[in-house]
Scaffold this motif. Structure first.
Motif, PDB file in Angstrom:
ATOM      1  N   ASN A  81     -38.911 -46.076 -72.344  1.00 10.55           N
ATOM      2  CA  ASN A  81     -39.869 -45.889 -73.423  1.00 10.55           C
ATOM      3  C   ASN A  81     -41.054 -45.044 -72.983  1.00 10.55           C
TER       4      ASN A  81
ATOM      5  N   ASN B 229     -42.306 -41.473 -74.563  1.00  2.42           N
ATOM      6  CA  ASN B 229     -43.665 -41.326 -75.079  1.00  2.42           C
ATOM      7  C   ASN B 229     -44.446 -40.230 -74.369  1.00  2.42           C
TER       8      ASN B 229
ATOM      9  N   PHE C 237     -40.409 -40.186 -79.898  1.00  2.00           N
ATOM     10  CA  PHE C 237     -41.462 -41.193 -79.812  1.00  2.00           C
ATOM     11  C   PHE C 237     -41.710 -41.854 -81.159  1.00  2.00           C
TER      12      PHE C 237
ATOM     13  N   SER D 168     -40.122 -45.065 -81.028  1.00  4.05           N
ATOM     14  CA  SER D 168     -40.539 -45.889 -79.911  1.00  4.05           C
ATOM     15  C   SER D 168     -41.051 -47.246 -80.380  1.00  4.05           C
TER      16      SER D 168
ATOM     17  N   SER E 206     -43.377 -48.711 -79.148  1.00  2.00           N
ATOM     18  CA  SER E 206     -44.827 -48.647 -79.021  1.00  2.00           C
ATOM     19  C   SER E 206     -45.510 -48.381 -80.356  1.00  2.00           C
TER      20      SER E 206
ATOM     21  N   ASP F 262     -48.521 -51.244 -75.836  1.00  2.00           N
ATOM     22  CA  ASP F 262     -47.302 -50.472 -75.596  1.00  2.00           C
ATOM     23  C   ASP F 262     -46.722 -50.849 -74.236  1.00  2.00           C
TER      24      ASP F 262
END
Length: 381
Positions: free
Chosen positions: A18, A22, A30, A33, A35, A41
């Motif tokens: 991840n 990112n 992303f 993602s 996050s 995150d």
């Protein structure tokens, strides 16, 4: 003796993938993602797990009762981390120099490439190795070096009472955030992305949790706590998908959330919203091991690809940090010179990401390979 937690390796490996995605400037993956689904995150998860892993690693041997007995192994770890940090800085500077050569003297460059052009490689290198300037993603290893230097004190506190590392770290975190005690980069003037004082709280909390696991302190199972944690985890997606679309105040908060400590969601200051989010996530993973998706993490063996990546996280992160800079430049060139078709650009990004994962797995041998065994100490503790 406590056996190595394969689940920690698997989560760490997932975070590494991840983090790589990112870090791709100009990419599209992303958007998928995890996050983007919460206030925190992978960085917060990684620091928390590092604290847990550090504590668990020292539970495999008789604990020294004094700080001096803990200094040597942890400071040796800090030296090893800084060695990788130096390698990361040198590789990134070489790559940035190549990017400047490709783009030419009149090419438009920003960020670290612009700093390299303006200040030269030696100045950039010296400021980076002395922890005054970030080059590429060296701020991550910089943070871990300092955390290893202070870890003996935190571990000694945890030996006394498993929870005692948290209060001093909590006070440091609150003072640093409230009074804006964040040093700027010496050359760019921008605040350090992973500044040390606020982020110490997550590491200290991990130390405490790891010690509690060593002592078999029972996890408080509560349906209300689990429901509250799940509700909090759902807050950010609802805020991003619904609330900011109908509330001007919420939209203004979202646009300025990284500028405030107490009432924002700043990653630099490690705002309360971010800390509470990662702790809620950790509680759900620990309290609901049979839940969908979560149970997959518990079932991953030591030879699962994610476990292999997580077990060799220091090497994988260092290679990934340099690869992310290279892939970002490739995506930039693709966008300008190759194709404007979105699907083709996504396919190229997927292919480059797959190549990185494959290369990372080649650097992460199986634990069951004859003549080899998993290291006793986590690689990026």
């Amino acid at each position: 003796m406590i056996e190595r937690r394969t689940t920690i390796d698997a989560i760490r490996g997932l975070c590494l993938v991840n983090i790589f995605v990112n870090h791709l400037d100009g990419g599209y993956l992303f958007h998928l993602s995890p996050s983007r689904l919460g206030f925190s995150d992978s960085s917060e998860v990684f620091v928390l797990l590092s604290g847990i892993s550090t504590s668990l690693a020292f539970s495999k041997r008789p604990h020294p009762v004094d700080v001096a007995g803990l200094v040597r192994p942890l400071w040796v770890r800090a030296m090893r981390l800084h060695t990788f940090n130096i390698a990361l800085i040198l590789a990134t500077l070489a790559l940035l120099a190549l990017i400047l050569e490709i783009r030419g003297p009149i090419g438009e460059v920003t960020g670290d490439a612009a700093l390299l052009r303006d200040h030269g490689p030696w100045t950039m290198f010296w400021h980076a190795v002395t922890f005054r300037q970030t080059v590429g993603y060296s701020s991550v290893l910089r943070l871990y070096v300092v955390l290893m230097l202070i870890a003996p004190v935190l571990l000694r506190l945890a030996v006394w009472r498993w929870w005692t590392p948290i209060p001093p770290a909590l006070i440091t975190w609150a003072i640093a955030g409230h009074f804006d005690l964040v040093l700027p980069n010496s050359l760019s003037g921008q605040p350090f992305a992973l500044t040390i004082l606020p982020w110490t709280l997550l590491f200290a909390t991990g130390i405490a949790l790891g010690r509690a696991m060593t002592l078999d302190v029972p996890l408080p199972h509560s349906g209300s706590a689990l429901a509250l944690s799940l509700a909090y985890l759902a807050t950010y997606p609802m805020l991003a998908a619904i609330v900011i679309r109908v509330s001007p105040d919420a939209l203004e908060w979202a646009e300025h959330r990284n500028a405030s400590f107490w009432f924002g969601a700043s990653k630099t200051y490690q705002s309360p919203l971010r800390f509470l989010h990662v702790m809620a996530l950790a509680y759900v993973v620990a309290a609901a091991p049979r839940a969908p998706l979560i149970r997959l993490l518990y079932r991953m063996g030591p030879d699962h690809p994610l476990s292999r990546l997580g077990r060799n996280s220091l090497l994988v992160f260092t290679v990934g940090a340099v690869a992310a800079v290279a892939v970002s430049e490739m995506l930039h060139l693709v966008r300008i010179h190759v194709t404007d078709v979105l699907a083709a650009r996504i396919a190229i990004e997927l292919a480059l990401t797959g190549i990185f994962i494959r290369a990372a797995l080649c650097l992460s041998p199986k634990a069951s390979r004859p003549g080899r065994s998993a290291p006793a100490v986590p690689a990026m503790a």
